[in-house]
Write an enzyme that holds these catalytic residues in place. Structure first.
Site, PDB file in Angstrom:
ATOM      1  N   HIS A 109      -6.493 -51.223  -9.711  1.00 45.50           N
ATOM      2  CA  HIS A 109      -6.510 -49.786 -10.026  1.00 45.50           C
ATOM      3  C   HIS A 109      -7.169 -49.536 -11.380  1.00 45.50           C
ATOM      4  CE1 HIS A 109      -3.826 -48.426  -6.760  1.00 45.50           C
ATOM      5  NE2 HIS A 109      -3.183 -49.570  -6.934  1.00 45.50           N
ATOM      6  N   ASP A 124      -8.502 -40.342  -6.346  1.00 45.78           N
ATOM      7  CA  ASP A 124      -8.651 -41.800  -6.376  1.00 45.78           C
ATOM      8  C   ASP A 124      -8.961 -42.218  -4.946  1.00 45.78           C
ATOM      9  OD1 ASP A 124      -8.288 -44.536  -6.285  1.00 45.78           O
ATOM     10  OD2 ASP A 124      -6.439 -44.529  -7.471  1.00 45.78           O
ATOM     11  N   LYS A 160      -0.489 -42.208  -9.007  1.00 47.09           N
ATOM     12  CA  LYS A 160      -0.173 -41.168  -9.979  1.00 47.09           C
ATOM     13  C   LYS A 160      -1.110 -39.975  -9.820  1.00 47.09           C
ATOM     14  CE  LYS A 160       3.430 -41.567 -12.435  1.00 47.09           C
ATOM     15  NZ  LYS A 160       4.499 -40.672 -12.010  1.00 47.09           N
ATOM     16  N   TYR A 167       5.825 -42.709  -2.964  1.00 44.46           N
ATOM     17  CA  TYR A 167       4.850 -43.128  -3.969  1.00 44.46           C
ATOM     18  C   TYR A 167       3.480 -43.322  -3.355  1.00 44.46           C
ATOM     19  CZ  TYR A 167       2.395 -45.598  -7.577  1.00 44.46           C
ATOM     20  OH  TYR A 167       1.461 -45.940  -8.517  1.00 44.46           O
TER      21      TYR A 167
HETATM   22  C1  F6R Z   1      -0.245 -46.836 -11.471  1.00 46.36           C
HETATM   23  C2  F6R Z   1      -1.082 -47.693 -10.650  1.00 46.36           C
HETATM   24  C3  F6R Z   1      -0.848 -49.149 -10.636  1.00 46.36           C
HETATM   25  C4  F6R Z   1      -0.253 -49.604  -9.306  1.00 46.36           C
HETATM   26  C5  F6R Z   1       0.007 -51.118  -9.284  1.00 46.36           C
HETATM   27  C6  F6R Z   1       0.474 -51.587  -7.919  1.00 46.36           C
HETATM   28  O1  F6R Z   1      -0.578 -45.482 -11.333  1.00 46.36           O
HETATM   29  O2  F6R Z   1      -1.944 -47.211  -9.947  1.00 46.36           O
HETATM   30  O3  F6R Z   1      -0.050 -49.558 -11.717  1.00 46.36           O
HETATM   31  O4  F6R Z   1       0.957 -48.925  -9.060  1.00 46.36           O
HETATM   32  O5  F6R Z   1      -1.185 -51.803  -9.593  1.00 46.36           O
HETATM   33  O6  F6R Z   1      -0.464 -51.161  -6.999  1.00 46.36           O
HETATM   34  P1  F6R Z   1      -0.369 -51.425  -5.434  1.00 46.36           P
HETATM   35  O7  F6R Z   1       1.008 -50.967  -4.998  1.00 46.36           O
HETATM   36  O8  F6R Z   1      -1.488 -50.580  -4.895  1.00 46.36           O
HETATM   37  O9  F6R Z   1      -0.579 -52.885  -5.223  1.00 46.36           O
HETATM   38 MG    MG Z   2      -5.587 -46.195  -7.879  1.00 42.94          MG
HETATM   39 MG    MG Z   3      -5.832 -43.332 -11.183  1.00 37.88          MG
END
Ligand code: F6R
Ligand code: MG
Ligand code: MG
Length: 364
Positions: free
Chosen positions: A18, A11, A231, A228
Site C-alpha cells: 500500500h 485507491d 482508509k 474494513y
Molecule cells: C492502511 C493500509 C495498510 C494495510 C496493511 C494490510 O491504510 O492501507 O496499512 O492495512 O498493509 O493490508 P492488507 O490487509 O491489504 O494486506
Molecule cells: Mg491501499
Molecule cells: Mg491510501
C-alpha cells in the site's frame, strides 16, 4: 466565468503493497482524462497520486455532483483497475465498493471534494491530499487556517477577512450537518470539531460574501462498506489570497504534524507528515500518514501549475518532528493511544478472541 473544480480520488491498487502507485496506472488515468478534455467535457485536468491513492483533479463547467463528470472518474478508476489487475498490484480496485455506477460516485468508495465558483482576477487554489488517514484529518488545519489568529494574521489585520468564516460540520455517523460562525461560536464548534472521527468539516464559507473558501471529502469508507476496506485518505481544496487566507497562512498549520488516525491497518494514531509528491510513499509501519499539497493558478478554467508546495526546506523541521513523534508513538506497540481504541479500530480480532474466551471470563 463559473468554474467547477472536482477532485475525485480512489485507491485502485498499490505499488508496492500500500506504499505507492505504479506509473502505468497514472498513465492510464492521464489517457482517460486527456480523451475527456479533447471531447470538451473537461477544460483541464491534472493526475497525481498521494501514496497509493490516485487523484483526478478536473476543471469543467458542469457544476458539482454532475453525473457525466462522476461517470468519467468512475470509468477512469475502472480502466486503471484493469491495469492494476494485470500488474497484480496490491488491492486492485479496493476502493470501488460497487459493481454498478448509479449516477454519483459518492457513497461508492471514492472520495470527492468539489467546488463551483466565479473565477477571480487571480484564482489561487491549494489542493491537499492525504494517505493513511481518515476524513476528519482536515479539522485541525482548517480550524487554524480560518479561525485561529495565531496562525492566520489576516483574520486580525485584513479588513476583508476580519468578519470571519463559517464552518459546515458534518456528523458522519449521525448523517446530520450544522453551520458554525467563527469567531463568536468557536467554543461550541470545537466541542464537535475536536472529535474528528465523528465530526468532519465539509466546507468553509466567507461570512461577508458567502463565497466558498474550502471543501473536503468526508466519505468514511468503513461506514459505507460496514467493514474494513482501507482508509479514506481524504482530500481538501482551499481558495487562497484576497478575501481568503494567503498561501503561507494555508500551509502554516502543517508545520505541526498533528496526530491523526490511520497508519498501519488503519488502526493507529500517528503524525501527519507534510511531504513533496515524490516523497508520499508511506513505508515505515505503512506510514507515517502523509499529506501533499499542490498549488495552482486557475486561468479560464485551465490549471496553471502545479507547484509542489511542501517541496520546501521550511517544512524539514515538520518532517523531523513527525519522525520523532512517529518513533515515540511506535514505542507503545500494540497499546493505546498508539493503537486506536477498540471501537475505532478498522481491523479487529476482538469478536473472535472474545468468543473463544467467553467461557473463561468469570464475575468479579
Ligand atoms: C492502511 C493500509 C495498510 C494495510 C496493511 C494490510 O491504510 O492501507 O496499512 O492495512 O498493509 O493490508 P492488507 O490487509 O491489504 O494486506
Ligand atoms: Mg491501499
Ligand atoms: Mg491510501
Amino acid at each position: 466565468m463559473q468554474v467547477t473544480l472536482s477532485v475525485i480520488k480512489a485507491d485502485v491498487g498499490g505499488f508496492v503493497g500500500h506504499s505507492s502507485s505504479h506509473p502505468e496506472v497514472l498513465d492510464k488515468a492521464r489517457k482517460s482524462m486527456d480523451k475527456a478534455k479533447k471531447q470538451g467535457m473537461l477544460i483541464d485536468y491534472h493526475v497525481t497520486r498521494c501514496g497509493d491513492d490516485l487523484q483526478l483533479i478536473m476543471t469543467h463547467e458542469m457544476g458539482e455532483n454532475n453525473g457525466a463528470i462522476h461517470k468519467l472518474a468512475w470509468d477512469t478508476f475502472l480502466e486503471c483497475t484493469e491495469v492494476a489487475k494485470r500488474l497484480k498490484l496490491h488491492g486492485a480496485g479496493q476502493d470501488l465498493l460497487s459493481d454498478a455506477f448509479s449516477g454519483n460516485v459518492k457513497g461508492m468508495g471514492p472520495g470527492v471534494a468539489e467546488m463551483q465558483f466565479e473565477e477571480r482576477e487571480a484564482e489561487t487554489i491549494i489542493i491537499f491530499m492525504a494517505d493513511k488517514t481518515s476524513s476528519g484529518a482536515w479539522n485541525l488545519p482548517l480550524y487554524k487556517m480560518f479561525a485561529d489568529p495565531f496562525n492566520t494574521i489576516g483574520l486580525v489585520i485584513a479588513s476583508n477577512m476580519h468578519k470571519g468564516f463559517s464552518f459546515e460540520v458534518h456528523d458522519v455517523k449521525g448523517h446530520k450537518k450544522i453551520v458554525f460562525h467563527a469567531p463568536e461560536e468557536i467554543y461550541d464548534m470545537l466541542v464537535f470539531m475536536g472529535a474528528p472521527s465523528h465530526y468532519a468539516v465539509k466546507a468553509v464559507y466567507h461570512r461577508e460574501t458567502g463565497e466558498i473558501a474550502a471543501v473536503s471529502s468526508t466519505e468514511r469508507l468503513s461506514l459505507i462498506a460496514g467493514r474494513y476496506v482501507g482508509k479514506d485518505d481524504p482530500v481538501c481544496v482551499v481558495r487562497s489570497q484576497g478575501q481568503f487566507p494567503a498561501v503561507g497562512e494555508i500551509l502554516e498549520p502543517f508545520t505541526m504534524p498533528t496526530l491523526v488516525e490511520g497508519w498501519m491497518r488503519g488502526s493507529h494514531h500517528g503524525p501527519l507528515m507534510p511531504v513533496a509528491v515524490e516523497q508520499s510513499n508511506p513505508s515505515r509501519f505503512d506510514g507515517p500518514p502523509r499529506v501533499i499539497s499542490l498549488g495552482f493558478q486557475i486561468a479560464n478554467g485551465m490549471l496553471v501549475g502545479p507547484r509542489d508546495m511542501f517541496d520546501d526546506p521550511s517544512f524539514d523541521d515538520a518532517r523531523h518532528l513527525a519522525n520523532q513523534a512517529a518513533e515515540y508513538m511506535r514505542r507503545h506497540g500494540p497499546f493505546e493511544p498508539h493503537r486506536l481504541p477498540l471501537e475505532e479500530m478498522e481491523y479487529t480480532t476482538m469478536p473472535q478472541v472474545m468468543k473463544k474466551l467467553e467461557v473463561r471470563f468469570t464475575d468479579l
